[in-house]
Design a protein around this motif. Structure first.
Motif, PDB file in Angstrom:
ATOM      1  N   ALA A  60      42.401  61.782 125.739  1.00 53.96           N
ATOM      2  CA  ALA A  60      41.767  62.205 124.431  1.00 53.96           C
ATOM      3  C   ALA A  60      42.571  61.648 123.157  1.00 53.96           C
ATOM      4  CB  ALA A  60      41.594  63.765 124.686  1.00 53.96           C
ATOM      5  N   VAL A  61      41.711  62.037 122.095  1.00 55.60           N
ATOM      6  CA  VAL A  61      42.339  61.601 120.719  1.00 55.60           C
ATOM      7  C   VAL A  61      41.961  62.741 119.788  1.00 55.60           C
ATOM      8  CG1 VAL A  61      40.470  60.260 120.051  1.00 55.60           C
ATOM      9  CG2 VAL A  61      42.538  59.976 119.063  1.00 55.60           C
ATOM     10  N   ILE A  62      42.838  63.005 118.823  1.00 57.50           N
ATOM     11  CA  ILE A  62      42.613  64.027 117.902  1.00 57.50           C
ATOM     12  C   ILE A  62      42.680  63.216 116.590  1.00 57.50           C
ATOM     13  CG2 ILE A  62      43.529  66.126 116.502  1.00 57.50           C
ATOM     14  CD1 ILE A  62      44.921  66.860 119.024  1.00 57.50           C
ATOM     15  N   TYR A  63      41.830  63.367 115.716  1.00 59.72           N
ATOM     16  CA  TYR A  63      41.616  62.578 114.523  1.00 59.72           C
ATOM     17  C   TYR A  63      41.325  63.436 113.366  1.00 59.72           C
ATOM     18  CZ  TYR A  63      36.761  61.930 115.274  1.00 59.72           C
ATOM     19  OH  TYR A  63      35.212  62.426 115.642  1.00 59.72           O
ATOM     20  N   GLY A  64      41.012  62.932 112.025  1.00 61.16           N
ATOM     21  CA  GLY A  64      40.639  63.542 110.990  1.00 61.16           C
ATOM     22  C   GLY A  64      41.432  64.145 110.001  1.00 61.16           C
ATOM     23  N   ASP A  65      40.912  65.014 109.120  1.00 65.81           N
ATOM     24  CA  ASP A  65      41.755  65.648 108.210  1.00 65.81           C
ATOM     25  C   ASP A  65      42.682  64.826 107.453  1.00 65.81           C
ATOM     26  OD1 ASP A  65      41.938  68.228 106.693  1.00 65.81           O
ATOM     27  OD2 ASP A  65      43.666  68.910 108.071  1.00 65.81           O
ATOM     28  N   LYS A  66      42.473  63.582 107.025  1.00 65.97           N
ATOM     29  CA  LYS A  66      43.520  62.646 106.486  1.00 65.97           C
ATOM     30  C   LYS A  66      44.887  62.606 107.144  1.00 65.97           C
ATOM     31  CE  LYS A  66      40.895  63.709 102.099  1.00 65.97           C
ATOM     32  NZ  LYS A  66      41.240  64.112 100.775  1.00 65.97           N
ATOM     33  N   GLN A  67      44.686  62.692 108.273  1.00 66.73           N
ATOM     34  CA  GLN A  67      46.038  62.640 109.024  1.00 66.73           C
ATOM     35  C   GLN A  67      45.953  61.575 110.168  1.00 66.73           C
ATOM     36  OE1 GLN A  67      48.131  66.253 110.325  1.00 66.73           O
ATOM     37  NE2 GLN A  67      46.556  67.426 109.162  1.00 66.73           N
ATOM     38  N   PRO A  68      47.213  60.924 110.478  1.00 69.83           N
ATOM     39  CA  PRO A  68      46.904  59.720 111.696  1.00 69.83           C
ATOM     40  C   PRO A  68      46.536  60.486 112.759  1.00 69.83           C
ATOM     41  CG  PRO A  68      49.025  59.831 110.607  1.00 69.83           C
ATOM     42  CD  PRO A  68      48.410  61.271 110.161  1.00 69.83           C
ATOM     43  N   PRO A  69      45.789  59.665 113.678  1.00 69.66           N
ATOM     44  CA  PRO A  69      45.081  59.740 114.884  1.00 69.66           C
ATOM     45  C   PRO A  69      46.253  60.428 116.094  1.00 69.66           C
ATOM     46  CG  PRO A  69      44.602  57.679 114.807  1.00 69.66           C
ATOM     47  CD  PRO A  69      45.183  58.392 113.433  1.00 69.66           C
ATOM     48  N   VAL A  70      45.856  61.429 116.919  1.00 70.35           N
ATOM     49  CA  VAL A  70      47.057  61.482 117.881  1.00 70.35           C
ATOM     50  C   VAL A  70      46.392  61.297 119.250  1.00 70.35           C
ATOM     51  CG1 VAL A  70      48.341  63.391 118.954  1.00 70.35           C
ATOM     52  CG2 VAL A  70      48.265  63.037 116.338  1.00 70.35           C
ATOM     53  N   SER A  71      47.024  60.571 120.024  1.00 66.54           N
ATOM     54  CA  SER A  71      46.603  60.382 121.465  1.00 66.54           C
ATOM     55  C   SER A  71      47.307  61.392 122.336  1.00 66.54           C
ATOM     56  CB  SER A  71      46.860  58.886 121.941  1.00 66.54           C
ATOM     57  OG  SER A  71      46.168  57.921 121.109  1.00 66.54           O
ATOM     58  N   ILE A  72      46.442  61.887 123.249  1.00 65.35           N
ATOM     59  CA  ILE A  72      46.974  63.022 123.970  1.00 65.35           C
ATOM     60  C   ILE A  72      46.307  62.814 125.585  1.00 65.35           C
ATOM     61  CG2 ILE A  72      47.227  64.645 122.208  1.00 65.35           C
ATOM     62  CD1 ILE A  72      44.540  65.983 123.081  1.00 65.35           C
ATOM     63  N   THR A  73      46.955  63.799 126.179  1.00 64.35           N
ATOM     64  CA  THR A  73      46.238  63.717 127.797  1.00 64.35           C
ATOM     65  C   THR A  73      45.911  65.231 128.078  1.00 64.35           C
ATOM     66  OG1 THR A  73      48.376  63.969 128.876  1.00 64.35           O
ATOM     67  CG2 THR A  73      47.543  61.739 128.708  1.00 64.35           C
ATOM     68  N   LEU A  74      44.815  65.721 128.643  1.00 64.53           N
ATOM     69  CA  LEU A  74      44.761  66.941 129.111  1.00 64.53           C
ATOM     70  C   LEU A  74      44.392  67.140 130.623  1.00 64.53           C
ATOM     71  CD1 LEU A  74      41.566  67.141 126.303  1.00 64.53           C
ATOM     72  CD2 LEU A  74      44.040  68.403 126.157  1.00 64.53           C
ATOM     73  N   SER A  75      44.493  68.170 130.887  1.00 63.34           N
ATOM     74  CA  SER A  75      44.221  68.738 132.283  1.00 63.34           C
ATOM     75  C   SER A  75      42.795  68.523 132.710  1.00 63.34           C
ATOM     76  CB  SER A  75      44.469  70.167 132.642  1.00 63.34           C
ATOM     77  OG  SER A  75      44.023  70.785 133.668  1.00 63.34           O
ATOM     78  N   TYR A  76      42.365  67.555 133.695  1.00 63.70           N
ATOM     79  CA  TYR A  76      40.999  67.400 133.959  1.00 63.70           C
ATOM     80  C   TYR A  76      40.439  68.675 134.504  1.00 63.70           C
ATOM     81  CZ  TYR A  76      36.789  65.648 136.230  1.00 63.70           C
ATOM     82  OH  TYR A  76      35.535  65.253 136.291  1.00 63.70           O
ATOM     83  N   LYS A  77      40.916  69.697 135.174  1.00 59.82           N
ATOM     84  CA  LYS A  77      40.090  70.867 135.610  1.00 59.82           C
ATOM     85  C   LYS A  77      39.682  71.600 134.384  1.00 59.82           C
ATOM     86  CE  LYS A  77      40.640  74.702 138.629  1.00 59.82           C
ATOM     87  NZ  LYS A  77      41.730  75.555 139.759  1.00 59.82           N
ATOM     88  N   GLU A  78      40.862  71.682 133.637  1.00 63.24           N
ATOM     89  CA  GLU A  78      40.626  72.468 132.394  1.00 63.24           C
ATOM     90  C   GLU A  78      39.442  72.177 131.528  1.00 63.24           C
ATOM     91  OE1 GLU A  78      43.265  75.451 129.448  1.00 63.24           O
ATOM     92  OE2 GLU A  78      44.087  73.482 130.355  1.00 63.24           O
ATOM     93  N   ILE A  79      39.458  70.890 131.067  1.00 60.34           N
ATOM     94  CA  ILE A  79      38.553  70.392 130.180  1.00 60.34           C
ATOM     95  C   ILE A  79      37.317  70.183 130.939  1.00 60.34           C
ATOM     96  CG2 ILE A  79      38.879  67.744 130.676  1.00 60.34           C
ATOM     97  CD1 ILE A  79      38.745  69.477 127.449  1.00 60.34           C
ATOM     98  N   PHE A  80      37.046  69.855 132.318  1.00 61.85           N
ATOM     99  CA  PHE A  80      35.949  70.068 132.997  1.00 61.85           C
ATOM    100  C   PHE A  80      35.215  71.166 132.836  1.00 61.85           C
ATOM    101  CE2 PHE A  80      33.167  70.651 136.514  1.00 61.85           C
ATOM    102  CZ  PHE A  80      32.651  69.441 136.693  1.00 61.85           C
ATOM    103  N   GLN A  81      36.119  72.500 133.136  1.00 59.60           N
ATOM    104  CA  GLN A  81      35.383  73.639 133.038  1.00 59.60           C
ATOM    105  C   GLN A  81      34.958  74.079 131.732  1.00 59.60           C
ATOM    106  OE1 GLN A  81      38.642  76.013 134.305  1.00 59.60           O
ATOM    107  NE2 GLN A  81      38.123  76.037 136.778  1.00 59.60           N
ATOM    108  N   ARG A  82      35.768  73.699 130.697  1.00 57.06           N
ATOM    109  CA  ARG A  82      35.341  73.925 129.206  1.00 57.06           C
ATOM    110  C   ARG A  82      33.824  73.109 128.963  1.00 57.06           C
ATOM    111  NH1 ARG A  82      37.241  78.456 127.130  1.00 57.06           N
ATOM    112  NH2 ARG A  82      39.568  78.734 128.030  1.00 57.06           N
TER     113      ARG A  82
END
Length: 214
Positions: A31-53
């Motif tokens: 996943a990636v977090i971007y915006g708010d005039k800041q550099p993007p941040v590349s991340i990894t998330l738990s598959y089970k948790e993000i699937f449920q959300r």
């Protein structure tokens, strides 16, 4: 507004297709977090948790907090990709939100007081033109839904966006025309309205029958 939640994440230095494939093989989601005039941040998330959300509803309209190795970032999910064959969560994009961040989101439309609509009582049909409407609103005050009151609505009525009471700070993205959200149309199952004089005539006929019986 839907209740916020928190996700645990890990920062990742390597990016690219090879790195993403490895992450997925390990049961996680890139996943990636971007915006708010800041550099993007590349991340990894738990598959089970993000699937449920994602499949729990309101995913794209609920602000969340992502804990990236101890650093907490407020975000709004903006998009996610699914593997077309297996419906596997492939990637998620998050928009970093600040105190005054405004966002465009598609908000569902809910209709209330259908029992108070004369047109529906007579067998008319609610024809929903837009089940969702895109609004510009504060990221910290996204409504769960927009309610439309059907009280007094009759056959032939059209409900336009100008007739809808919106929460403070919430504005339709389409602002150059008064677009239609729903109409109430007639149907073959409608109960016909008595024409003028029919009710009085029916009453007189009933009185005559009573007198004859007597």
């Amino acid at each position: 507004m839907s209740q916020t939640y928190e996700l645990k994440a890990e920062a990742r230095e390597r990016v690219g297709k090879g790195s993403a494939r490895e992450i997925r093989r390990n049961g996680k989601v890139p996943a990636v977090i971007y915006g708010d005039k800041q550099p993007p941040v590349s991340i990894t998330l738990s598959y089970k948790e993000i699937f449920q959300r994602i499949h729990g509803g309101s995913f794209l309209t609920t602000v969340a907090t992502i804990d990236v190795d101890g650093k907490k970032i407020r975000v709004l999910p903006k998009d996610f990709q699914l593997e077309p064959v297996r419906d596997f969560v492939y990637h998620v994009d998050f928009l970093r939100v600040g105190k005054n961040t405004m966002v465009n989101v598609a908000i569902p439309v809910h209709f209330v007081n259908e029992d108070e609509a004369p047109g529906l009582k007579r067998g008319g049909v609610l024809n929903v033109v837009r089940h969702e409407v895109e609004f510009n609103c504060p990221a910290n005050a996204i409504p769960d839904a927009i309610e439309i009151d059907l009280t007094g609505r009759d056959i032939g009525d059209s409900i336009h966006i100008s007739a809808v009471t919106l929460p403070e700070g919430v504005h339709p993205v389409i602002h150059d025309r008064d677009f239609t959200i729903a109409t109430i149309a007639g149907s073959s199952a409608m109960k016909p309205e008595p024409e003028e004089g029919e009710e009085a005539g029916a009453e007189e006929e009933a009185e005559e029958e009573t007198e004859t019986e007597e």
